[in-house]
Design an enzyme around this catalytic site. Structure first.
Site, PDB file in Angstrom:
ATOM      1  N   LYS A 276       0.833  -1.213   0.000  1.00 10.80           N
ATOM      2  CA  LYS A 276       0.000   0.000   0.000  1.00 10.80           C
ATOM      3  C   LYS A 276       0.861   1.254   0.000  1.00 10.80           C
ATOM      4  O   LYS A 276       0.638   2.184  -0.783  1.00 10.80           O
ATOM      5  CB  LYS A 276      -0.902   0.011   1.250  1.00 10.80           C
ATOM      6  CG  LYS A 276      -1.557   1.358   1.508  1.00 10.80           C
ATOM      7  CD  LYS A 276      -2.453   1.345   2.720  1.00 10.80           C
ATOM      8  CE  LYS A 276      -1.758   1.575   4.043  1.00 10.80           C
ATOM      9  NZ  LYS A 276      -1.480   2.989   4.368  1.00 10.80           N
ATOM     10  N   ASN A 277       1.856   1.283   0.883  1.00 12.68           N
ATOM     11  CA  ASN A 277       2.614   2.527   1.049  1.00 12.68           C
ATOM     12  C   ASN A 277       3.637   2.760  -0.065  1.00 12.68           C
ATOM     13  O   ASN A 277       4.283   3.805  -0.114  1.00 12.68           O
ATOM     14  CB  ASN A 277       3.274   2.561   2.430  1.00 12.68           C
ATOM     15  CG  ASN A 277       2.221   2.702   3.521  1.00 12.68           C
ATOM     16  OD1 ASN A 277       1.068   3.028   3.239  1.00 12.68           O
ATOM     17  ND2 ASN A 277       2.603   2.450   4.768  1.00 12.68           N
TER      18      ASN A 277
ATOM     19  N   CYS B 258      -4.733  12.344  12.816  1.00 14.31           N
ATOM     20  CA  CYS B 258      -5.584  11.161  12.824  1.00 14.31           C
ATOM     21  C   CYS B 258      -5.400  10.473  14.168  1.00 14.31           C
ATOM     22  O   CYS B 258      -4.657  10.962  15.012  1.00 14.31           O
ATOM     23  CB  CYS B 258      -5.282  10.242  11.653  1.00 14.31           C
ATOM     24  SG  CYS B 258      -3.690   9.484  11.740  1.00 14.31           S
TER      25      CYS B 258
ATOM     26  N   ARG C 286      -0.297  14.648  12.551  1.00 14.42           N
ATOM     27  CA  ARG C 286       0.445  14.269  11.341  1.00 14.42           C
ATOM     28  C   ARG C 286       0.882  15.548  10.631  1.00 14.42           C
ATOM     29  O   ARG C 286       0.342  15.919   9.599  1.00 14.42           O
ATOM     30  CB  ARG C 286      -0.430  13.413  10.410  1.00 14.42           C
ATOM     31  CG  ARG C 286      -1.094  12.187  11.044  1.00 14.42           C
ATOM     32  CD  ARG C 286      -0.184  11.017  11.233  1.00 14.42           C
ATOM     33  NE  ARG C 286       0.381  10.444  10.033  1.00 14.42           N
ATOM     34  CZ  ARG C 286      -0.118   9.413   9.369  1.00 14.42           C
ATOM     35  NH1 ARG C 286      -1.237   8.858   9.762  1.00 14.42           N
ATOM     36  NH2 ARG C 286       0.503   8.922   8.317  1.00 14.42           N
TER      37      ARG C 286
ATOM     38  N   ASP D  80       4.267   0.298  11.918  1.00 17.29           N
ATOM     39  CA  ASP D  80       3.074  -0.327  11.326  1.00 17.29           C
ATOM     40  C   ASP D  80       2.907  -1.796  11.723  1.00 17.29           C
ATOM     41  O   ASP D  80       1.892  -2.407  11.379  1.00 17.29           O
ATOM     42  CB  ASP D  80       3.120  -0.203   9.792  1.00 17.29           C
ATOM     43  CG  ASP D  80       2.989   1.242   9.329  1.00 17.29           C
ATOM     44  OD1 ASP D  80       2.552   2.090  10.132  1.00 17.29           O
ATOM     45  OD2 ASP D  80       3.327   1.523   8.166  1.00 17.29           O
TER      46      ASP D  80
ATOM     47  N   ARG E 204      -8.862  -0.449   4.040  1.00 18.54           N
ATOM     48  CA  ARG E 204      -7.961   0.580   3.507  1.00 18.54           C
ATOM     49  C   ARG E 204      -6.600  -0.023   3.166  1.00 18.54           C
ATOM     50  O   ARG E 204      -5.945   0.433   2.241  1.00 18.54           O
ATOM     51  CB  ARG E 204      -7.731   1.682   4.565  1.00 18.54           C
ATOM     52  CG  ARG E 204      -8.887   2.621   4.759  1.00 18.54           C
ATOM     53  CD  ARG E 204      -8.441   3.771   5.659  1.00 18.54           C
ATOM     54  NE  ARG E 204      -7.069   4.124   5.336  1.00 18.54           N
ATOM     55  CZ  ARG E 204      -6.109   4.349   6.219  1.00 18.54           C
ATOM     56  NH1 ARG E 204      -6.360   4.304   7.504  1.00 18.54           N
ATOM     57  NH2 ARG E 204      -4.895   4.654   5.841  1.00 18.54           N
TER      58      ARG E 204
HETATM   59  N1  EPU Z   1       6.668  14.230  10.812  1.00 24.30           N
HETATM   60  C1  EPU Z   1       6.905  15.549  11.111  1.00 24.30           C
HETATM   61  N2  EPU Z   1       6.817  16.467  10.117  1.00 24.30           N
HETATM   62  C2  EPU Z   1       6.507  16.126   8.843  1.00 24.30           C
HETATM   63  C3  EPU Z   1       6.252  14.789   8.532  1.00 24.30           C
HETATM   64  C4  EPU Z   1       6.343  13.842   9.554  1.00 24.30           C
HETATM   65  O1  EPU Z   1       7.198  15.878  12.249  1.00 24.30           O
HETATM   66  O2  EPU Z   1       6.454  17.018   7.979  1.00 24.30           O
HETATM   67  C5  EPU Z   1       6.774  13.225  11.862  1.00 24.30           C
HETATM   68  C6  EPU Z   1       5.473  12.456  12.085  1.00 24.30           C
HETATM   69  O3  EPU Z   1       4.608  13.140  12.959  1.00 24.30           O
HETATM   70  C7  EPU Z   1       5.974  11.159  12.650  1.00 24.30           C
HETATM   71  C8  EPU Z   1       7.292  10.941  11.910  1.00 24.30           C
HETATM   72  O4  EPU Z   1       7.679  12.230  11.433  1.00 24.30           O
HETATM   73  O5  EPU Z   1       6.260  11.325  14.021  1.00 24.30           O
HETATM   74  C9  EPU Z   1       7.241   9.966  10.760  1.00 24.30           C
HETATM   75  O6  EPU Z   1       6.167  10.285   9.893  1.00 24.30           O
HETATM   76  P1  EPU Z   1       6.242  10.043   8.346  1.00 24.30           P
HETATM   77  O7  EPU Z   1       6.169  11.342   7.644  1.00 24.30           O
HETATM   78  O8  EPU Z   1       7.393   9.151   8.006  1.00 24.30           O
HETATM   79  O9  EPU Z   1       4.871   9.253   8.081  1.00 24.30           O
HETATM   80  P2  EPU Z   1       4.055   9.330   6.744  1.00 24.30           P
HETATM   81  O10 EPU Z   1       4.973   9.445   5.615  1.00 24.30           O
HETATM   82  O11 EPU Z   1       2.953  10.301   6.869  1.00 24.30           O
HETATM   83  C10 EPU Z   1       4.091   6.773   6.184  1.00 24.30           C
HETATM   84  C11 EPU Z   1       3.090   5.669   6.065  1.00 24.30           C
HETATM   85  C12 EPU Z   1       2.569   5.283   7.446  1.00 24.30           C
HETATM   86  C13 EPU Z   1       3.750   4.848   8.301  1.00 24.30           C
HETATM   87  C14 EPU Z   1       4.788   5.991   8.365  1.00 24.30           C
HETATM   88  C15 EPU Z   1       6.033   5.629   9.143  1.00 24.30           C
HETATM   89  C16 EPU Z   1       2.086   6.040   3.898  1.00 24.30           C
HETATM   90  C17 EPU Z   1       0.872   6.352   3.107  1.00 24.30           C
HETATM   91  N3  EPU Z   1       1.979   6.092   5.226  1.00 24.30           N
HETATM   92  O12 EPU Z   1       3.385   7.872   6.739  1.00 24.30           O
HETATM   93  O13 EPU Z   1       1.715   4.176   7.244  1.00 24.30           O
HETATM   94  O14 EPU Z   1       3.321   4.546   9.598  1.00 24.30           O
HETATM   95  O15 EPU Z   1       5.170   6.349   7.022  1.00 24.30           O
HETATM   96  O16 EPU Z   1       6.623   4.509   8.600  1.00 24.30           O
HETATM   97  O17 EPU Z   1       3.126   5.707   3.344  1.00 24.30           O
HETATM   98  C18 EPU Z   1      -0.002   2.680   7.765  1.00 24.30           C
HETATM   99  O18 EPU Z   1       0.250   2.100   6.692  1.00 24.30           O
HETATM  100  O19 EPU Z   1      -0.783   2.191   8.624  1.00 24.30           O
HETATM  101  C19 EPU Z   1       0.610   3.961   8.042  1.00 24.30           C
HETATM  102  C20 EPU Z   1       0.184   4.796   8.983  1.00 24.30           C
END
Ligand code: EPU
Length: 420
Positions: free
Chosen positions: A22-23, A115, A120, A306, A398
């Site tokens: 998915k990701n 969320c 986020r 995850d 999802r």
């Molecule tokens: N963060 C910040 N600032 C930002 C972006 C992120 O502080 O601008 C923080 C977040 O709050 C968090 C950490 O950095 O504490 C990591 O977040 P990240 O940005 O890596 O998460 P994401 O890219 O929004 C993806 C996956 C998530 C998975 C995370 C971590 C997708 C669509 N989502 O989210 O997947 O948990 O990376 O590996 O790729 C899931 O599949 O259930 C899921 C939540």
């Protein structure tokens, strides 16, 4: 809203095919916005998040056609303003921002909210795009980016909890069409980022170092169409591995990539689970008595957040104390109170869950709160004595393709209860 009715206590046996990640597929779908030529993606999982991303791309003017697990996309002529309500619904939709900025030099994308797993923020995404020359404002709930000139630069993407996965994807996708060289430091190293980089390279992008903390992108004038097969979902594989161990069964995960799962497999082995590679499959079975383990979630190659909830279920079955510390998303313990309804003894202390394992679980009606918590509750239901009803399973759809059918094929007594 649909529920899953589970009668626990049946060890899972058999083979299950792991679907596309998915990701990985969500940013790859978004990346097709970078070219006016058609692209084809294979091993696309049938998930509601994928349908949702398809709707978003369609609303931007792209054509999207499904044929089984193959997806044909063509973003011939697109607009830069996303539908507010459509985009707002799915956090992953933020990854259309980078490609729109790259291709059109402008984008308006609604701000994704927080969320249940915690806030986020997207500050790092915006910082990265600004470094490439985009002027960014937040107006009326939209992120508006304007970049008459997009030029490469040095971007540091380390945040409070380490690198950002979708932030790295967004900056990479804008930088491939920027003038000059972009260097991302503290880039996310997740296999999904590497898969996106490989897709972009297939489109003609010049990217080096994906999968390491330093990624270098040399911008090109334009990209072309390509064909790509998405990597198997390491989190789906981890979920079935935990389910096999938790139910004391034996399951072969067809197509799982162990090289993407080192931290999970290491912890499973430490807990006394046998994991063996047999050709193109990974076979998982309990090796004897389970042992408690301590786990801290970390960016890749550390233990993935995850898979934290699912692993916690295994630890509730394991006599002794296990400490599970969540370092990525501060509120990602929504499953704890529901596991307590099944009889688990878990205390939250700051970012850690102290699991006193070994008490038998017994079935109860429980409520799914987010995707991975839902998966954990299903695994717990498979083990618990008696009947468990997992409500609100739209979260599961999802991110898991036909999880009830796959579990049924492994012998689970599980039924979807459709509500009108
Ligand atoms: N963060 C910040 N600032 C930002 C972006 C992120 O502080 O601008 C923080 C977040 O709050 C968090 C950490 O950095 O504490 C990591 O977040 P990240 O940005 O890596 O998460 P994401 O890219 O929004 C993806 C996956 C998530 C998975 C995370 C971590 C997708 C669509 N989502 O989210 O997947 O948990 O990376 O590996 O790729 C899931 O599949 O259930 C899921 C939540």
């Amino acid at each position: 809203m649909d529920s899953l009715s589970i009668k626990g206590g049946v060890p899972l046996h058999g083979e299950v095919t792991i679907g596309g990640a998915k990701n990985a597929v969500l940013p790859i779908m978004a990346a097709t916005l970078l070219t006016a030529e058609p692209c084809v993606i294979h091993r696309v999982p049938n998930l509601s998040d994928v349908t949702f991303m398809a709707q978003i791309l369609t609303s931007l003017g792209a054509s999207v056609k499904f044929d089984g697990d193959t997806l044909a996309l063509h973003a011939g002529k697109i607009k830069g303003v996303g539908d507010y309500d459509l985009i707002r619904k799915m956090r992953g939709s933020i990854c259309i921002l980078g490609p729109l900025v790259g291709r059109l030099r402008r984008a308006s994308v609604s701000l994704p909210g927080g969320c249940v797993i915690g806030p986020r923020p997207i500050d790092l995404h915006l910082k990265g795009l600004s470094k490439l020359g985009a002027r960014i404002t937040i107006e009326g709930g939209y992120v508006r980016a304007n970049a008459p000139r997009l030029a490469g630069g040095d971007v540091f993407l380390g945040g409070r909890a380490g690198p950002t996965v979708l932030g790295t994807a967004n900056v990479m996708m804008a930088a491939v069409l920027a003038e000059g060289v972009t260097t991302i430091e503290s880039a996310a190293c997740e296999p999904e980022v590497v898969d996106l980089a490989n897709f972009l390279k297939g489109m003609g992008a010049r990217i080096a170092g994906a999968g390491s903390p330093t990624v270098t992108i040399t911008g090109v004038k334009e990209l072309h169409g390509t064909e790509h097969e998405v990597i198997p979902d390491r989190i789906e594989a981890a979920t079935f591995a935990v389910a096999a161990a938790a139910t004391n069964g034996e399951v072969s995960l067809l197509g799982a990539r162990p090289e993407h799962m080192h931290a999970v497999l290491d912890k499973l082995r430490e807990a006394g689970v046998r994991v063996e590679r047999c050709g193109m499959a990974l076979t998982v079975k309990r090796g004897g008595r389970l042992k408690p383990v301590d786990i801290t979630t970390l960016p890749y190659a550390g233990f993935p957040t995850d898979a934290q909830a699912q692993m916690m279920v295994l630890m509730t079955l394991t006599p002794g104390i296990s400490i599970i510390t969540e370092r990525i998303f501060e509120s990602r313990f929504m499953h704890v109170s529901e596991l307590a309804r099944l009889g688990a003894d878990i205390a939250i202390e700051g970012p850690s869950a102290i699991v006193k394992g070994g008490r038998p679980l017994s079935g109860a009606p429980i409520m799914a709160s987010d995707l991975r918590a839902s998966a954990a509750l299903v695994v717990a239901g498979l083990v618990a004595k008696g009947a468990t009803l997992v409500k609100r399973i739209y979260h599961l759809d999802r991110g898991y393709e036909r999880i009830d059918d796959k579990l049924k094929s492994l012998g689970a007594r599980i039924e979807r209860v459709e509500e009108t």
